[in-house]
Write a protein that holds these residues in place. Sequence first.
Motif, PDB file in Angstrom:
ATOM      1  N   ASN A 180       2.050  18.667  17.862  1.00  0.00           N
ATOM      2  CA  ASN A 180       1.945  19.828  18.748  1.00  0.00           C
ATOM      3  C   ASN A 180       2.290  21.155  18.081  1.00  0.00           C
ATOM      4  O   ASN A 180       2.171  22.200  18.699  1.00  0.00           O
ATOM      5  N   TYR A 200      -2.291  23.055  12.720  1.00  0.00           N
ATOM      6  CA  TYR A 200      -3.717  23.395  12.788  1.00  0.00           C
ATOM      7  C   TYR A 200      -4.062  24.574  11.873  1.00  0.00           C
ATOM      8  O   TYR A 200      -5.205  24.720  11.441  1.00  0.00           O
ATOM      9  N   GLU A 201      -3.043  25.377  11.593  1.00  0.00           N
ATOM     10  CA  GLU A 201      -3.216  26.409  10.569  1.00  0.00           C
ATOM     11  C   GLU A 201      -3.472  25.732   9.214  1.00  0.00           C
ATOM     12  O   GLU A 201      -4.354  26.143   8.453  1.00  0.00           O
ATOM     13  N   PRO A 247       1.681  24.335  16.310  1.00  0.00           N
ATOM     14  CA  PRO A 247       0.460  25.105  16.014  1.00  0.00           C
ATOM     15  C   PRO A 247       0.196  25.241  14.518  1.00  0.00           C
ATOM     16  O   PRO A 247      -0.969  25.314  14.103  1.00  0.00           O
TER      17      PRO A 247
END
Length: 342
Positions: free
Chosen positions: A186, A191-192, A188
């Motif tokens: 989860n 995903y970067e 963020p």
Amino acid sequence: MSPLLSTADLLQFMTLIRDSRHVAICGHRGPDGDAMGSALAWSAYLQGLGKQVSVVMPTPPPDFLRWLPGSKQVVIYQDNPTLTASIMAEADLICCLDFNALSRLQDLQHLVAASKAKRLIIDHHLNPDTEGISFLVSRPQMCSTCEVIFRLIHQLGGFDDMTPQTATCIYTGMMTDTGGFTYNSNDPEVYEIISLLLTKGIDKDRIYRQVFHVFSIDRLRLQGFILSEKLQFFEKGRASVFTLTREEMKRFRYVRGDLEGFVNLPLQVRGLSLSISLREDTEKDVIRCSLRSVGSFPCNKMAEQFFHGGGHLNASGGELPFPLEEALKTAERAIEAFRDLL
Ligand SMILES: [Mn+2]
């Protein structure tokens, strides 16, 4: 992206790397996508710095990881004890990736412990054993050791030179340790990182298929057998257990790796919080136990108290003495004891 190491730690770490020439990289017994991916990526980075690097695993990786770029260069201790011994004797730095205690190396631990090399840990498991360690990078909050390795390489300025092959290795470990980004994923910044890896031209859809869609017919039938004949539910469907004997594995022509992921299947049931698998080891007379949970159910606490093991909140493992019937009773007692948390 937030930096992995403080400035002071970064300087110390860089000195450690600068002063080493012969580097050995080890992952845990039964190396998974994260152990293999992180070791191969770290190896490629260090080779780029001109180091002599060897990757050593105690036992071979499963077949579905053999396509990983660089995987053929990995030395398997079990198959090459003499070569491994000379690598460890020559090394001035040993990097322990994706495990928190030397015991996870099984027989290889003695060679590592006896080596004069400095040792560092780069890992995301809880409670690292720091005895004899020169430098520790422990990040239990991160999804995988591959994530830690990516951040490390990035912070050391190695991203621009990162090849698509290395990016593929890193993505593979992040993907396998999160079940294809369905748990522990989860943050963020995960995903970067994926976004940065994609700029290297990796084919993430192909990686997914190469890892998850490579079952044999026997393996698929074994899965069907477990789900229809072996899976039991407890506490009104909030917990499940399945057992598997050597005889059953033989019947479905079990090959190593075939049971990978089975323990996650019951988690697809609505309302289920805990899945336990118990299976006879194919070599030793022990029962290998895996625990998976969803939400806040603490698999690691249950594994510590009942299965002589430990691990993460949602994924843990352990080992029980033979026979399987006794292990099943232990699992039932464990579920009973933890019923309020289910
Ligand atoms: Mn891992």
